[in-house]
Write a protein that holds these residues in place. Structure first.
Motif, PDB file in Angstrom:
ATOM      1  N   GLY A  37       0.794  -1.226   0.000  1.00 25.61           N
ATOM      2  CA  GLY A  37       0.000   0.000   0.000  1.00 25.61           C
ATOM      3  C   GLY A  37       0.817   1.261   0.000  1.00 25.61           C
ATOM      4  N   ARG A  38       2.166   1.166   0.058  1.00 25.24           N
ATOM      5  CA  ARG A  38       3.010   2.344   0.070  1.00 25.24           C
ATOM      6  C   ARG A  38       3.185   2.872  -1.357  1.00 25.24           C
ATOM      7  NH1 ARG A  38       3.956   4.010   5.282  1.00 25.24           N
ATOM      8  NH2 ARG A  38       3.889   2.201   6.667  1.00 25.24           N
ATOM      9  N   ILE A  39       3.186   4.210  -1.470  1.00 25.72           N
ATOM     10  CA  ILE A  39       3.250   4.852  -2.789  1.00 25.72           C
ATOM     11  C   ILE A  39       4.655   4.715  -3.356  1.00 25.72           C
ATOM     12  CG2 ILE A  39       3.069   7.056  -4.012  1.00 25.72           C
ATOM     13  CD1 ILE A  39       0.925   7.871  -2.000  1.00 25.72           C
ATOM     14  N   ILE A  40       4.719   4.237  -4.597  1.00 24.71           N
ATOM     15  CA  ILE A  40       5.968   4.136  -5.327  1.00 24.71           C
ATOM     16  C   ILE A  40       6.173   5.388  -6.171  1.00 24.71           C
ATOM     17  CG2 ILE A  40       7.234   2.818  -7.074  1.00 24.71           C
ATOM     18  CD1 ILE A  40       5.534   0.382  -6.235  1.00 24.71           C
ATOM     19  N   ARG A  41       5.092   5.823  -6.758  1.00 26.82           N
ATOM     20  CA  ARG A  41       5.209   6.966  -7.667  1.00 26.82           C
ATOM     21  C   ARG A  41       3.877   7.712  -7.737  1.00 26.82           C
ATOM     22  NH1 ARG A  41       7.466   6.495 -13.871  1.00 26.82           N
ATOM     23  NH2 ARG A  41       7.448   8.731 -14.354  1.00 26.82           N
ATOM     24  N   ALA A  42       3.931   9.038  -7.805  1.00 23.65           N
ATOM     25  CA  ALA A  42       2.742   9.887  -7.995  1.00 23.65           C
ATOM     26  C   ALA A  42       3.058  10.921  -9.062  1.00 23.65           C
ATOM     27  CB  ALA A  42       2.348  10.581  -6.695  1.00 23.65           C
ATOM     28  N   ASN A  43       2.085  11.344  -9.811  1.00 17.64           N
ATOM     29  CA  ASN A  43       2.359  12.296 -10.894  1.00 17.64           C
ATOM     30  C   ASN A  43       2.266  13.733 -10.400  1.00 17.64           C
ATOM     31  OD1 ASN A  43      -0.386  12.631 -10.663  1.00 17.64           O
ATOM     32  ND2 ASN A  43      -0.804  12.490 -12.875  1.00 17.64           N
ATOM     33  N   ARG A  44       2.787  14.659 -11.268  1.00 17.88           N
ATOM     34  CA  ARG A  44       2.837  16.066 -10.896  1.00 17.88           C
ATOM     35  C   ARG A  44       1.439  16.679 -10.788  1.00 17.88           C
ATOM     36  NH1 ARG A  44       7.192  16.444 -14.721  1.00 17.88           N
ATOM     37  NH2 ARG A  44       5.826  17.577 -16.146  1.00 17.88           N
ATOM     38  N   THR A  45       0.479  16.149 -11.529  1.00 16.82           N
ATOM     39  CA  THR A  45      -0.893  16.703 -11.471  1.00 16.82           C
ATOM     40  C   THR A  45      -1.445  16.585 -10.058  1.00 16.82           C
ATOM     41  OG1 THR A  45      -1.332  16.125 -13.774  1.00 16.82           O
ATOM     42  CG2 THR A  45      -3.239  16.492 -12.368  1.00 16.82           C
ATOM     43  N   LEU A  46      -1.338  15.393  -9.461  1.00 18.36           N
ATOM     44  CA  LEU A  46      -1.838  15.214  -8.104  1.00 18.36           C
ATOM     45  C   LEU A  46      -1.027  16.041  -7.118  1.00 18.36           C
ATOM     46  CD1 LEU A  46      -3.741  13.761  -6.144  1.00 18.36           C
ATOM     47  CD2 LEU A  46      -2.055  11.901  -6.004  1.00 18.36           C
ATOM     48  N   ALA A  47       0.316  16.073  -7.325  1.00 20.52           N
ATOM     49  CA  ALA A  47       1.157  16.850  -6.426  1.00 20.52           C
ATOM     50  C   ALA A  47       0.778  18.328  -6.475  1.00 20.52           C
ATOM     51  CB  ALA A  47       2.637  16.660  -6.801  1.00 20.52           C
ATOM     52  N   GLY A  48       0.500  18.826  -7.680  1.00 21.98           N
ATOM     53  CA  GLY A  48       0.114  20.231  -7.803  1.00 21.98           C
ATOM     54  C   GLY A  48      -1.230  20.516  -7.145  1.00 21.98           C
ATOM     55  N   TRP A  49      -2.168  19.615  -7.275  1.00 21.04           N
ATOM     56  CA  TRP A  49      -3.473  19.808  -6.631  1.00 21.04           C
ATOM     57  C   TRP A  49      -3.330  19.946  -5.118  1.00 21.04           C
ATOM     58  CZ3 TRP A  49      -6.614  15.388  -9.432  1.00 21.04           C
ATOM     59  CH2 TRP A  49      -6.947  15.823 -10.732  1.00 21.04           C
ATOM     60  N   LEU A  50      -2.434  19.122  -4.536  1.00 21.04           N
ATOM     61  CA  LEU A  50      -2.312  19.091  -3.078  1.00 21.04           C
ATOM     62  C   LEU A  50      -1.235  20.040  -2.562  1.00 21.04           C
ATOM     63  CD1 LEU A  50      -2.698  15.267  -2.347  1.00 21.04           C
ATOM     64  CD2 LEU A  50      -4.436  17.053  -2.411  1.00 21.04           C
TER      65      LEU A  50
END
Length: 532
Positions: A37-50
């Motif tokens: 369940g640990r995050i390996i990778r997230a995209n910049r779109t989600l990072a920018g939203w948060l």
């Protein structure tokens, strides 16, 4: 490109760079999480939203970006669901931004397994649901408002209809009072003349009685004055009050002849009134007050259409209404009586004539008419089983014709003698009581007396044969109308007749008072022996 996986391989192909760019700049958030369940990778779109750098997501779980309630909800509902079925779709969650605010999102999650069935990673897709949540809130508010609107619609419709009816009733009453107002100029003069005739006749009668001479002419003169005054009072009350309307046999020729002086006073000196009353005209079954009111309305409209003066003709005739014409007017065919009111006024165009009977339609200026006069005439004709027609042209005057069913000759004939019945007279005025006793005794009725409503029950108990109660509407205390209503409840078999200058609504039956002896006899006969 900076990701949680570290720097990109310098030998990365252009195709791979395109895929990574698509992953990072997609219009939705992408997260890859391991089997734990640990995050390996997230995209910049989600990072920018948060409001975070993409490196912040590495090693964390999606639940770490939820508030306390969201974490509990996710762990108890969606994590088990993902383990059991391998996916969940469109789960509504609120992610917490770096500044502490929340972002409403819809989350899809799906496991990816290898050929041996081993879990490789979980792909999470996050959609920004800010607009959707706002739309859902607005939709919910609109739905709530609509439910409230539907819940109160019936009550508001009833309220609106009652308000409209009250307005129309007020306008009709204003129209009646307008008619009364146009009569007031001559009322004082008329009454003065009538009282002068009565006073002179009584003085002469008294003098002639001392010398033993004939007093019959003076009695007739006094009676005529009383009848004229009574008729005037009844007309004024009929126009100004809201009274119960009762159809009775009416001789239109006699009614019009009795209204001539009344109408001349209303029309003024500029209008010449002429009548053409056909001999042998039959009787009508109509409310006499309403018929008089209709004729007055037509006369006033005709007068207003002749601002420079002119001639007004009221004519009666017998007519046989054919089947075809009756069907066109939606009335019954057969013999009828017509009353035509013709003026030499300005006339109407076909367009105005077509609207003349519509409620509130008027060609008069503001404050000069309610637009209800002709609509009341139309309604009266329909309620009486007849119809009304209009013929007019600009510059050629107007003729409005009432066509009302003729009363069969056997129904209009003299009343059958029903004297001998027992009648209880209730009146608190000694003179009025004495007069009624003389009148009923002279007609052959057995008379019982009660001077108040309190005495009525005792008189009824001691006179079981009493068939009718004749009571005055204007008694002090327990009025005649209230007494009539009480008796109607406890003795529905008992006939009731209420006398009053103009009886109001709620009376089982009423008689305008004072009344001629023949009219009183006819009304008593109609109540006591309706089959005849």
């Amino acid at each position: 490109m900076s990701t949680t996986q570290g720097p990109a391989d310098s030998r990365t192909s252009p195709e791979m760079e395109d895929l990574e760019d698509l992953f990072d700049t997609a219009p939705c958030g992408y997260v890859s999480a391991g089997a734990d369940g640990r995050i390996i990778r997230a995209n910049r779109t989600l990072a920018g939203w948060l409001g975070h750098d993409v490196a912040v997501f590495s090693g964390k779980r999606l639940q770490d970006f939820l508030n306390i309630a969201g974490k509990i909800y996710f762990e108890t509902h969606f994590a088990p669901l993902l383990r059991m079925q391998g996916f969940f779709h469109e789960v509504a969650l609120d992610l917490v931004r770096a500044d502490g605010s929340t972002l409403p999102v819809l989350v899809n999650a799906e496991e990816r397994r290898d050929a041996a069935g081993q879990l490789r990673f979980v792909r999470v897709t996050v959609f920004n649901a800010t607009d959707r949540r706002r739309y859902e809130r607005e939709l919910l508010q609109a739905r709530t408002a609509l439910e409230e609107l539907n819940r109160t619609l019936e009550a508001r419709v009833v309220e609106a209809v009652e308000a409209r009816l009250a307005t129309e009733d007020a306008l009709r009453q204003a129209q009646k009072m307008e008619a009364v107002g146009q009569l007031t100029g001559g009322i004082a003069h008329d009454f003065k003349n009538m009282l002068a005739v009565i006073s002179a006749a009584l003085n002469l009668t008294e003098r002639r009685l001392r010398t033993g001479g004939d007093v019959a002419p003076f009695i007739l003169a006094a009676r005529d004055g009383v009848e004229r005054a009574t008729a005037l009072i009844q007309r004024l009350l009929a126009f100004s009050r809201r009274q119960a309307l009762v159809p009775v046999p009416v001789d239109p020729n006699r009614m019009i002849a009795e209204m001539v002086d009344f109408l001349r006073r209303t029309l003024g000196n500029g209008v010449q009134l002429r009548t053409e009353l056909a001999p042998g005209t039959g009787q009508l079954l109509a409310d006499s007050s309403m018929l008089e009111n209709a004729l007055l309305n037509l006369a006033i409209n005709a007068r207003d259409a002749m601002p420079g003066g002119g001639e007004l003709v009221i004519a009666t005739a017998n007519r046989l209404l054919g089947v075809e014409e009756a069907a066109g007017q939606r009335v019954a065919p057969g013999p009828c009586v017509t009353i035509a009111v013709t003026d030499t006024g300005i006339g109407m165009t076909p367009e105005i004539a077509a609207k003349a009977f519509e409620p509130f339609f008027t060609t008069k200026g503001v404050g000069q008419g309610t637009g209800l006069g002709l609509s009341q005439v139309f309604a009266f004709a329909r309620q009486s089983g007849g119809h009304v027609a209009i013929r007019s042209a600009p510059g050629e005057g107007t003729t409005i014709t009432l066509c009302l069913p003729q009363l069969p000759a056997e129904a209009a004939g003299p009343a059958h003698d029903a004297s001998g019945a027992e009648i209880l007279i209730v009146d608190d005025d000694p003179q009025s009581l004495s007069l009624k006793v003389e009148m009923l005794s002279g007609l052959g009725y057995a008379v019982h007396l009660a001077r108040s409503a309190v005495e009525v029950q005792d008189r009824l108990a001691s006179g079981p044969g009493i068939a009718l109660v004749l009571t005055c509407a204007d008694m002090r205390g327990h009025g005649g109308r209230t007494l009539a209503q009480d008796l109607a409840r406890c003795r529905p078999d008992l006939k009731l007749l209420v006398t009053s200058p103009a009886a109001g609504a709620g009376c089982p039956d009423h008689l305008p008072w004072p009344a001629p002896l023949d009219q009183l006899a006819a009304r008593l006969q109609a109540l006591l022996d309706p089959a005849r």
